[in-house]
Scaffold this active site. Structure first.
Site, short mmCIF file in Angstrom:
data_model
loop_
_atom_site.label_atom_id
_atom_site.label_comp_id
_atom_site.label_asym_id
_atom_site.label_seq_id
_atom_site.Cartn_x
_atom_site.Cartn_y
_atom_site.Cartn_z
CB ILE A 130 -0.66 -0.01 1.55
CG1 ILE A 130 -1.76 0.99 1.46
CG2 ILE A 130 -0.68 -0.29 2.59
CD1 ILE A 130 -2.85 1.07 1.87
CG ASN B 53 -4.06 5.80 0.02
OD1 ASN B 53 -5.34 5.87 -0.43
ND2 ASN B 53 -3.14 6.38 0.66
CE1 TYR C 228 -6.25 14.15 -5.85
CE2 TYR C 228 -8.81 14.62 -6.20
CZ TYR C 228 -7.80 14.14 -5.33
OH TYR C 228 -8.18 13.39 -5.17
CE LYS D 41 -7.26 10.63 -6.76
NZ LYS D 41 -5.77 9.34 -6.26
CB THR E 122 -7.28 13.21 4.87
OG1 THR E 122 -7.77 13.53 3.73
CG2 THR E 122 -8.06 11.85 5.36
N1 LIG Z 1 -9.91 12.64 1.72
C1 LIG Z 1 -10.77 12.85 0.73
O1 LIG Z 1 -11.20 13.52 0.92
C2 LIG Z 1 -10.79 12.23 -0.94
C3 LIG Z 1 -11.53 12.34 -1.77
C4 LIG Z 1 -11.96 11.65 -2.78
C5 LIG Z 1 -10.47 10.68 -2.83
N2 LIG Z 1 -9.43 10.47 -1.66
C6 LIG Z 1 -7.89 10.26 -2.38
O2 LIG Z 1 -7.69 9.05 -0.92
C7 LIG Z 1 -6.05 8.94 -1.93
C8 LIG Z 1 -5.87 9.04 0.17
O3 LIG Z 1 -5.97 10.67 0.43
P1 LIG Z 1 -6.13 11.25 2.04
O4 LIG Z 1 -6.98 12.25 2.11
O5 LIG Z 1 -5.76 9.91 3.03
O6 LIG Z 1 -4.65 12.23 1.55
P2 LIG Z 1 -3.06 13.08 3.11
O7 LIG Z 1 -4.11 12.45 4.08
O8 LIG Z 1 -3.12 13.79 1.96
O9 LIG Z 1 -2.60 11.37 2.78
C9 LIG Z 1 -1.19 11.02 1.60
C10 LIG Z 1 -1.14 9.83 1.46
O10 LIG Z 1 0.15 10.30 0.74
C11 LIG Z 1 1.52 9.63 0.59
N3 LIG Z 1 2.04 10.66 -0.41
C12 LIG Z 1 1.80 12.43 -0.72
N4 LIG Z 1 2.97 12.36 -0.50
C13 LIG Z 1 3.57 10.77 -1.27
C14 LIG Z 1 4.92 11.40 -1.98
N5 LIG Z 1 5.95 12.33 -2.95
N6 LIG Z 1 5.62 10.04 -1.52
C15 LIG Z 1 5.19 9.18 -1.50
N7 LIG Z 1 3.92 9.24 -0.27
C16 LIG Z 1 2.88 10.32 -0.67
C17 LIG Z 1 1.40 11.01 2.35
O11 LIG Z 1 2.46 10.12 3.24
P3 LIG Z 1 4.09 10.66 3.13
O12 LIG Z 1 3.24 12.56 2.93
O13 LIG Z 1 4.47 10.11 4.19
O14 LIG Z 1 4.53 10.94 2.46
C18 LIG Z 1 0.13 10.40 2.80
O15 LIG Z 1 0.22 8.73 3.60
C19 LIG Z 1 -6.06 9.89 -2.44
O16 LIG Z 1 -5.28 9.13 -3.61
C20 LIG Z 1 -6.41 10.83 -2.95
O17 LIG Z 1 -6.78 11.28 -3.86
C21 LIG Z 1 -9.16 11.23 -1.18
#
Ligand SMILES: NC(=O)c1ccc[n+]([C@@H]2O[C@H](COP(=O)([O-])OP(=O)(O)OC[C@H]3O[C@@H](n4cnc5c(N)ncnc54)[C@H](OP(=O)(O)O)[C@@H]3O)[C@@H](O)[C@H]2O)c1
Length: 253
Positions: free
Chosen positions: A9, A90, A157, A161, A194
């Protein structure tokens, strides 16, 4: 004797990915988490659950390096070692929302490398390395409603996606031709409380006309907790018909 499963993951250090990793923990699981930061709590929890954990602090803005590293790591396993093998792409980033006309080239490139190139290259590495395995294989790409509905100031973004959705459709056709092809889904996970939502609510409104949408989601209590969202995603992953729709939404009946 518990079954032996493999799960990989990305973006497991925070948010949805962290909850997914925590909920995946089980006896007999070999778990690889990939993000820039490690989750300091996960080691002890994994050991208690009987999961063998590896965490890579890997920047997915270098997708070629990450994919090669994954290929090398997967080559160390036997073809009959696992009953199930799973890759969850993810990790993602919304960056700093602003119109394309004023975006910095470096920021656009990072958003596309993390959001689209890395999932595609890691999927390729995973499918190649596990193609001869006996395991039942799944790829889960975490997409977004914004891959299907455009929003101003979110072009990278939205593009990442939409690209993820469409490469998943193409790969589903490829894998369907194979005797033990992988099942792949690009899944919108709903809206989740998040850091990503914080970034959207805190973006400069001068460059992000739809910021209010995200403020209203939070104020209206419309966001799922990361744990609740992860439970829905994992329930979708466990569905018998997983893979029958390569582009799906966790809210699909
Ligand atoms: N939150 C929402 O409402 C929402 C809605 C639709 C879709 N999503 C999707 O759900 C997924 C998770 O989102 P989230 O809301 O949990 O986001 P988040 O809280 O911002 O977490 C993002 C994760 O991605 C990792 N990441 C970011 N940049 C990275 C890089 N350069 N290299 C390696 N890892 C990286 C971060 O880890 P590090 O910072 O440790 O690298 C973190 O673990 C994403 O694909 C997002 O687009 C979220």
């Amino acid at each position: 004797m518990p079954s032996k499963n493999l799960a990989i993951i990305t973006g497991a250090s925070r948010g949805l990915g962290r909850s997914l990793a925590h909920q995946l923990l089980q006896p007999g699981l070999r778990l690889l988490c990939i993000s820039r930061q490690a989750d300091s709590e996960l080691e002890a929890l994994a050991s208690k659950a009987g999961t063998e954990l590896t965490q890579w602090q890997q920047d997915l803005a270098e997708p070629v390096v990450a994919a090669q590293r994954l290929s090398d790591w997967l080559a160390g396993f036997e073809a009959d070692e696992f009953e199930h093998a799973l890759l969850i792409n993810n990790a993602g980033t919304v960056g700093n929302p602003k119109p394309l006309s004023v975006a910095r080239a470096g920021d656009l490139s990072v958003a596309l490398r993390v959001g689209l190139e890395a999932p595609m290259l890691l999927s390729s590495a995973f499918l190649a390395a596990t193609g001869s395995w006996s395991a039942r294989r799944k790829v889960l790409n975490i997409s977004s409603g914004l891959g299907r509905n455009a929003m101003a100031s979110q072009a990278p973004y939205c593009a990442a996606k939409a690209g993820m959705d469409h490469f998943s459709r193409a790969v589903a056709l490829e894998e369907a031709r194979l005797s033990n092809g992988a099942r792949i889904v690009s899944l919108a996970p709903g809206v989740i409380d998040t850091d990503m939502q914080v970034q959207l609510r805190e973006a400069d409104p001068a460059g992000f006309p739809d910021r209010g949408i995200f403020e209203n989601l939070k104020a209206g209590g419309k966001l799922d907790s990361p744990d609740a969202a992860a439970a829905k995603v994992l329930a979708y992953l466990a569905r018998e018909d997983y893979g029958s729709k390569p582009v799906a939404d966790v809210r699909d009946a």
